[in-house]
Structures are given as C-alpha cells and as structure tokens.
Write an enzyme that holds these catalytic residues in place. Structure first.
Site, PDB file in Angstrom:
ATOM      1  N   HIS A  36      46.831 -18.040   4.778  1.00  0.00           N
ATOM      2  CA  HIS A  36      46.830 -17.542   6.029  1.00  0.00           C
ATOM      3  C   HIS A  36      45.557 -18.054   6.799  1.00  0.00           C
ATOM      4  O   HIS A  36      45.677 -18.380   8.061  1.00  0.00           O
ATOM      5  CB  HIS A  36      46.654 -16.148   5.751  1.00  0.00           C
ATOM      6  CG  HIS A  36      46.731 -14.966   6.730  1.00  0.00           C
ATOM      7  ND1 HIS A  36      47.789 -14.654   7.433  1.00  0.00           N
ATOM      8  CD2 HIS A  36      45.628 -14.752   7.851  1.00  0.00           C
ATOM      9  CE1 HIS A  36      47.306 -13.784   8.383  1.00  0.00           C
ATOM     10  NE2 HIS A  36      46.168 -14.028   8.659  1.00  0.00           N
ATOM     11  N   GLU A  37      44.413 -17.890   6.432  1.00  0.00           N
ATOM     12  CA  GLU A  37      43.263 -18.215   7.089  1.00  0.00           C
ATOM     13  C   GLU A  37      43.165 -19.572   7.504  1.00  0.00           C
ATOM     14  O   GLU A  37      42.492 -20.248   8.455  1.00  0.00           O
ATOM     15  CB  GLU A  37      41.902 -17.821   6.410  1.00  0.00           C
ATOM     16  CG  GLU A  37      41.793 -16.426   6.055  1.00  0.00           C
ATOM     17  CD  GLU A  37      41.800 -15.383   7.262  1.00  0.00           C
ATOM     18  OE1 GLU A  37      41.793 -15.881   8.235  1.00  0.00           O
ATOM     19  OE2 GLU A  37      42.308 -14.390   6.960  1.00  0.00           O
TER      20      GLU A  37
END
Length: 443
Positions: free
Chosen positions: A18-19
């Site tokens: 995600h990051e």
C-alpha cells in the site's frame, strides 16, 4: 507465537504494498518523500537513503509515507519551504497529481490479487471437493436459520431467487449476493420440488454454512489431538467410525450428538481400518468446567481436490477469482451499511493476524489466497469516503476538481475530526469483536 509472527509478516507485506504505491507515484510526480514507515510509534530500525528515511516502527498495524508539504507522520508543523522545496511540495502539485498519489495505495492493494492469485493457481490449489459437487445438505444445525426454514438432511438446492445453482460454490455466491434479502429457495426433496423462504439474521454473508446448512461429511478421522482419549486409545488418522456403543454412525455430525449423550463413560467405538473392523474403548473428557462439551480429540478428514493450472488458465482463473472477491467485498459493505448484515461480522487487526498467521503455516497457495483476500479488504476500506482515509482525501480532491477551488481549511479540519471519530468508533468495534471471538468464543 509462530502464528503471531507469521500474521505480522503478512500484514507487513500488505502495508508495504500500500505505502509503496504512494511512494512510487509521489516520486514520479516529483514530490520529495521524507519518510517511509512500516508501523507506528517508536522506531525499531531506521536508515536514511538519499532524501528519504526508511523506518520499521514498534506498532505493526499500519504505516505511512510522509511527503514534503503534507505534514503528518511524527513531526507536526513543518518549517517554511524554500522556492526549490516548494516546487517539490505535495501541497503545491496540481490536484490531478495529488489524486494519483493518494489513489496509488489502494490501487496497489487491489492490483496485488491479480498478480498473486495466478501464481497460486499455477503452483496448484487444494480445494474442498464438495465445492464442485451438487449443493446437497448433509446436516442441518439446530436453532439456525436453515433449521427454522425447514431444511432437512438430503435436501438438494436447485435455485435461489430464480437463479439456478449447480454447485456448492455457486450456491454460496448466490446467497452472498442476496445477503440481507429474502431467499426464495427451490429444493429437491424425495423426488419432488419444494420451496423454502428465509431471511437470514446475519445476512448469509458466509454462504450455506452461515445458515446452518453443511455438506455431507463422512465420519473419517483427519487429525488427532496429542494426549487426548482418541489418540491414547489407538485411533488413527484415516479410521472411519461406524458405531459408538452399538449406535450406528452415518456421518461426522452423528459423532457429537452421540458423544454428548453418552457422556464420560467408557464407550466401545467400532472403526473401519484397511477394510477390517476394530473395536476401541474411548472415554470422553471435559477439559473445562461443567457445561463444556465432552471431547475425545479428533478432527474430520477434509476431502480435497488438488488442481494445477497452465499459465494462461492460471491468469484467467486468478483474475476471475480476484474480481469475485472484490464483488463479494463490495456486496458485504453495501449490506453492512444497509443494516442487512450484523456489525458482528467486522473483524479487526487481531482477526487479520490470526487468519494470516494460520494461512502462513499451510501451503503457498493458501498464503497467496489469503494475502489476496486481505489486500482487497485493505484497498476497499481505504477507498471509503471517510476523512483521514485515502477515500476521504480523494473526496476533497473531487470537490476541488468540480468547484475549481479547494475546500476551506476550516471545513477540512472539521471533516478530519469527524473522520477521526468515525474511524476510532470503527476500530473500537473491530477490536471488541476480535476480543469477543478470541476470549469468549463469539461469532
């Protein structure tokens, strides 16, 4: 402990993906990234490469990418920016680029299943054999929606709300898609057709099993608990239990009823092993206070089918499964907000770690399948239009695109505060459900 560590590692993979999406698109958009963190709280590991500090922190329940001009992270207010830095500030980028950076995190979570599920099908998956069989009921759990609707062992489902169902898997999908709505079910029983109507209390979000309708399960031992009466009496994996105290056993579901009725007295178990009948004496025990079930320490054999796909078929099957999981997740969220699904079905980080950890101790295909499932949950959750989540920031950007001016600072602050309260309430509910499941056996 192994389950906990494995679960945290899998959760870390999801957070990293995600990051990493935010990070990559920010770099491509010319934004300076100050920090890339897995976890929150005190730093455990920290290393600065170039202009970015990479960290692993103590609380493994998320992560963040802090960009120049964005604030957040651990620093609070930023110092005034030079003209060169202002050019690389997140806040100074066009709304289209900011939108792309924000959307990249959830997008990566939704993309991951399309990459890992084909690999799972390529290496091969073990599927419960009954999923591809006709949806015929082997047992109806007393007191459940299925029992109240009048289902009986031996019933075979033909259609649900007019849609024909040929397999157990197709039936589950049909029930989930109609979650929260009345189910008009056509059933084949004793050579004739009958109709049963029901509205599941929990929405039916887990398919037939959540309605108390279970597939046929032969009374074959698939596992033995160490130190329990069954193992000590000589019962072996693969044994088929055919009788207890002269009571015939037709299926796995007969075992519990008869063991509870006979209690803690030594009983003669007749088992079939290698074509021969053997008699073993087993004394059920209670491991807890009065009121707990009598146990002998056995688990059922799960009949599975191993399937391995070619490259093209694996890509197709993986993509279809990913789309199916996305659709089912969206249906669940819709039914949840409509009040058709109980909030008890919401799970938090403890449940996620448990599921991930248990999968991590099985086989590669199971690990990849659970990874894909959880990644979809994370991606869609972050797209909800709740301030503080990515979806809330995307909503602010949509407002700016439509009205050609950003939302006022005061309005954003109020929205952020409301979003924080909503998120805290949601997290509180999720943790409460986790604790009830973990310590009190709640559903």
């Amino acid at each position: 402990m192994v389950t906990l560590i494995a679960g945290i590692i899998m959760l870390g993979i999801l957070v990293f993906v995600h990051e990493f999406g935010h990070f990559c698109v920010a770099k491509m958009a010319g934004v300076k990234v100050l920090k890339f963190s897995l976890g929150f709280g005190p730093r455990l590991v920290s290393k600065k490469w170039g202009e970015t500090e990479y960290m692993i922190c103590a609380i493994p329940l998320g992560g963040y990418v802090q960009m120049l001009g964005e604030g957040g992270g651990e620093e609070g207010e930023e110092a005034p920016l030079s003209p060169e830095e202002l050019e690389r500030s997140f806040a100074n980028k066009p709304v289209s680029r900011r939108t792309a950076i924000i959307a990249a995190g959830p997008f990566m979570n939704l993309l991951l299943p399309f990459l890992v599920l084909p690999v799972a099908y390529l290496v091969g998956v073990n599927l419960p054999a009954y999923l591809d069989r006709s949806p015929c009921i082997g047992h109806v759990v007393a007191g459940t929606d299925g029992a109240r609707a009048g289902f009986e062992p031996g019933d075979c489902l033909v259609s649900i709300n007019g849609d024909e169902v040929a397999t157990w898997s197709a039936t589950n999908n049909a029930i989930i898609s109609h979650a929260g709505s009345p189910l008009d079910i056509e059933v084949a029983r004793g050579g004739s057709l009958t109709r049963l109507v029901m509205t599941p209390e929990d929405g039916g979000v887990e398919g037939l099993q959540s309605l108390g309708l279970l597939p046929r399960q032969d009374a074959v031992v698939g596992g033995l608990a160490p130190g329990m009466p069954a193992q000590e009496a000589g019962l072996a994996v693969g044994d088929r239990i055919v009788a207890i105290a002269d009571r015939p056993i037709e299926s796995w579901y007969d075992l519990k009823v008869n063991i509870q009725e006979l209690g803690a007295e030594p009983q003669a178990f007749v088992v079939e092993r290698g074509g021969e009948l053997l008699e073993l004496t087993i004394t059920p025990v209670r491991e807890e206070a009065d009121g707990a079930d009598y146990l002998i320490g056995i688990a059922p054999h799960q009949d599975t089918v191993f399937k391995r796909f070619g490259l093209v078929d694996a890509i197709r099957a993986g993509a279809e499964r990913a789309l199916e999981l996305i659709e089912l997740t969206l249906v669940f969220i819709q039914k949840l907000f409509a009040g058709h699904v109980s909030a008890k079905n919401i799970g938090g980080p403890i449940t996620v770690v448990q599921i991930a950890g248990q999968a991590a101790q099985t086989d590669l295909s199971s690990v990849l399948t659970i990874l894909a499932f959880l990644s979809i949950q994370l991606g869609i959750l972050n797209l909800l239009p709740i301030p503080i989540l990515d979806g809330g920031h995307l909503f602010f950007n949509l407002f700016e695109l439509v009205l050609r001016r950003p939302l006022s600072l005061r309005a954003r602050e109020i929205a952020q505060q409301i979003g924080l309260i909503l998120l805290l309430l949601l997290m509180g509910l999720a943790f409460y459900n986790d604790i009830v499941r973990l310590f009190f056996g709640g559903q």
